[in-house]
Design a protein around this motif. Structure first.
Motif, PDB file in Angstrom:
ATOM      1  N   THR A  65      47.235  16.080  63.862  1.00 17.86           N
ATOM      2  CA  THR A  65      47.259  17.281  64.703  1.00 17.86           C
ATOM      3  C   THR A  65      47.666  18.503  63.895  1.00 17.86           C
ATOM      4  N   THR A  66      48.664  18.357  63.040  1.00 15.25           N
ATOM      5  CA  THR A  66      49.084  19.472  62.187  1.00 15.25           C
ATOM      6  C   THR A  66      47.958  19.894  61.254  1.00 15.25           C
ATOM      7  N   LEU A  67      47.260  18.932  60.677  1.00 14.10           N
ATOM      8  CA  LEU A  67      46.165  19.241  59.771  1.00 14.10           C
ATOM      9  C   LEU A  67      45.031  19.953  60.510  1.00 14.10           C
ATOM     10  N   ALA A  68      44.713  19.493  61.719  1.00 10.65           N
ATOM     11  CA  ALA A  68      43.665  20.140  62.515  1.00 10.65           C
ATOM     12  C   ALA A  68      44.045  21.577  62.844  1.00 10.65           C
ATOM     13  N   ALA A  99      39.468  27.806  49.364  1.00 11.07           N
ATOM     14  CA  ALA A  99      40.499  26.965  48.760  1.00 11.07           C
ATOM     15  C   ALA A  99      41.881  27.591  48.835  1.00 11.07           C
ATOM     16  N   GLU A 100      41.941  28.914  48.728  1.00 11.16           N
ATOM     17  CA  GLU A 100      43.243  29.554  48.737  1.00 11.16           C
ATOM     18  C   GLU A 100      43.931  29.414  50.088  1.00 11.16           C
ATOM     19  N   ALA A 101      43.172  29.154  51.134  1.00  9.92           N
ATOM     20  CA  ALA A 101      43.755  29.034  52.473  1.00  9.92           C
ATOM     21  C   ALA A 101      43.666  27.617  53.010  1.00  9.92           C
ATOM     22  N   ALA A 102      43.147  26.680  52.220  1.00 13.24           N
ATOM     23  CA  ALA A 102      42.934  25.321  52.694  1.00 13.24           C
ATOM     24  C   ALA A 102      44.266  24.677  53.071  1.00 13.24           C
ATOM     25  N   PRO A 103      44.304  23.959  54.184  1.00 15.22           N
ATOM     26  CA  PRO A 103      45.548  23.313  54.597  1.00 15.22           C
ATOM     27  C   PRO A 103      45.945  22.189  53.641  1.00 15.22           C
ATOM     28  N   LYS A 104      47.218  21.927  53.537  1.00  9.91           N
ATOM     29  CA  LYS A 104      47.716  20.861  52.675  1.00  9.91           C
ATOM     30  C   LYS A 104      47.600  19.516  53.393  1.00  9.91           C
ATOM     31  N   VAL A 105      47.058  18.526  52.700  1.00  6.31           N
ATOM     32  CA  VAL A 105      46.954  17.177  53.242  1.00  6.31           C
ATOM     33  C   VAL A 105      48.228  16.426  52.863  1.00  6.31           C
ATOM     34  N   TYR A 146      44.703  12.725  73.045  1.00  8.57           N
ATOM     35  CA  TYR A 146      44.755  14.185  72.919  1.00  8.57           C
ATOM     36  C   TYR A 146      45.468  14.623  71.638  1.00  8.57           C
ATOM     37  N   PHE A 147      45.182  13.962  70.530  1.00  7.18           N
ATOM     38  CA  PHE A 147      45.695  14.393  69.234  1.00  7.18           C
ATOM     39  C   PHE A 147      44.655  15.286  68.566  1.00  7.18           C
ATOM     40  N   GLY A 148      45.023  15.899  67.455  1.00  4.18           N
ATOM     41  CA  GLY A 148      44.055  16.699  66.711  1.00  4.18           C
ATOM     42  C   GLY A 148      43.598  17.923  67.472  1.00  4.18           C
ATOM     43  N   ILE A 149      42.296  18.019  67.730  1.00  6.02           N
ATOM     44  CA  ILE A 149      41.728  19.193  68.388  1.00  6.02           C
ATOM     45  C   ILE A 149      42.380  19.487  69.740  1.00  6.02           C
TER      46      ILE A 149
END
Length: 285
Positions: free
Chosen positions: A273-276, A23-29, A182-185
């Motif tokens: 893409t940023t979230l991935a 959780a301490e490193a989880a990305p912000k949605v 080609y978004f995300g991964i």
């Protein structure tokens, strides 16, 4: 590569009802975006990150993996035409190809068969009122997407696995509907990867048409704004990026997202893409 133990699945399930791993490193949605994700490390045999892993999303084209598995496991000798249909469906997310196999397999019966066989507890077929709308299947990051990839890599006949994953390794930059897939991964994570993407609710014409994928035209299933039972986020665009990532396909990486109603393609792609990318980076912290 084989996972260490199938008991790891059962051991991981209770974790998925709590707060995100690491959780301490989880990305912000981003505000207004709903995200469900699971990252499974096949070497460690455990889930290393998750958020809303059992939250239901509209499947969009991610369901094409199950359509392919079902068809290949029921068809002893696919014809050359069958193999071409599978190729364009998996590499370029062709909707006509998916609809042809969906109809041949009995539509929603495909989902019912696969859910029973693979143990997909969160997966339901499209509503009876929309039997041809394969993209209205409901699924979650853990059940069915992550579990489906695990089935392919660890239990499926090698011929089925190699054909499907082989096509996902060669996913084209463009879908046959002209959208850039080609978004995300593909855009946010380093190679190697094998991906199946999904998008729905952005209309039939992309804001900027991607270069031709060389796989023929496709017809996008129209998205009704009427609320139907068991169709998550209908009226909101969804964007999903899923697949295998890393050397020897170490990570199963599943990110499902729903964006604000009326949201544009470019902003949704940027957020996904940023979230991935941030999720992948958080794994090394």
């Amino acid at each position: 590569m084989r996972i260490k133990s199938w008991a790891a699945v059962a051991a991981a399930v209770p974790l998925l009802t709590g707060t995100p791993a690491q959780a301490e490193a989880a990305p912000k949605v981003p505000p207004g975006t709903t995200a469900g994700y699971v990252v499974f490390d096949r070497v460690a045999g455990k889930i290393v990150a998750h958020r809303q892993a059992h939250r239901a999303f509209r499947s969009a084209s991610v369901i094409k993996i199950l359509i392919a598995v079902d068809f290949l496991e029921r068809t002893a000798k696919p014809t050359g035409r069958d193999l071409t249909t599978l190729k364009v469906m998996l590499r370029s997310s062709d909707d006509d190809a998916a609809s042809a196999l969906w109809d041949r397999g009995g539509k929603g019966k495909i989902v019912t068969r696969m859910a029973r066989k693979l143990g997909l507890a969160d997966t339901t077929p499209p509503p009876a009122a929309k039997p041809g709308f394969w993209g209205y299947t409901s699924l979650s990051a853990y059940d069915d997407v992550a579990r489906t990839y695990r089935y392919l890599m660890d239990r499926a006949d090698p011929k089925v696995r190699d054909l499907i994953i082989g096509h996902l390794r060669r996913a084209t930059p463009c879908g046959t509907d002209g959208f850039d897939q080609y978004f995300g991964i593909p855009r946010g994570l380093p190679k190697p990867w094998a991906v199946k993407q999904g998008w729905s609710g952005f209309g039939t014409v992309p804001p900027v048409r991607c270069a031709p994928a060389g796989a023929g035209g496709a017809v996008v299933v129209p998205q009704s704004q009427a609320r139907l039972p068991l169709v998550p986020d209908l009226g909101r665009p969804v964007l999903h990026t899923t697949g295998l990532v890393g050397k020897d396909d170490r990570l199963i990486f599943v990110l499902l997202t729903a964006h604000p109603a009326g949201g544009g393609w470019n902003d949704s792609v940027r957020r996904t893409t940023t979230l991935a990318r941030d999720l992948y980076r958080s794994l090394s912290r």
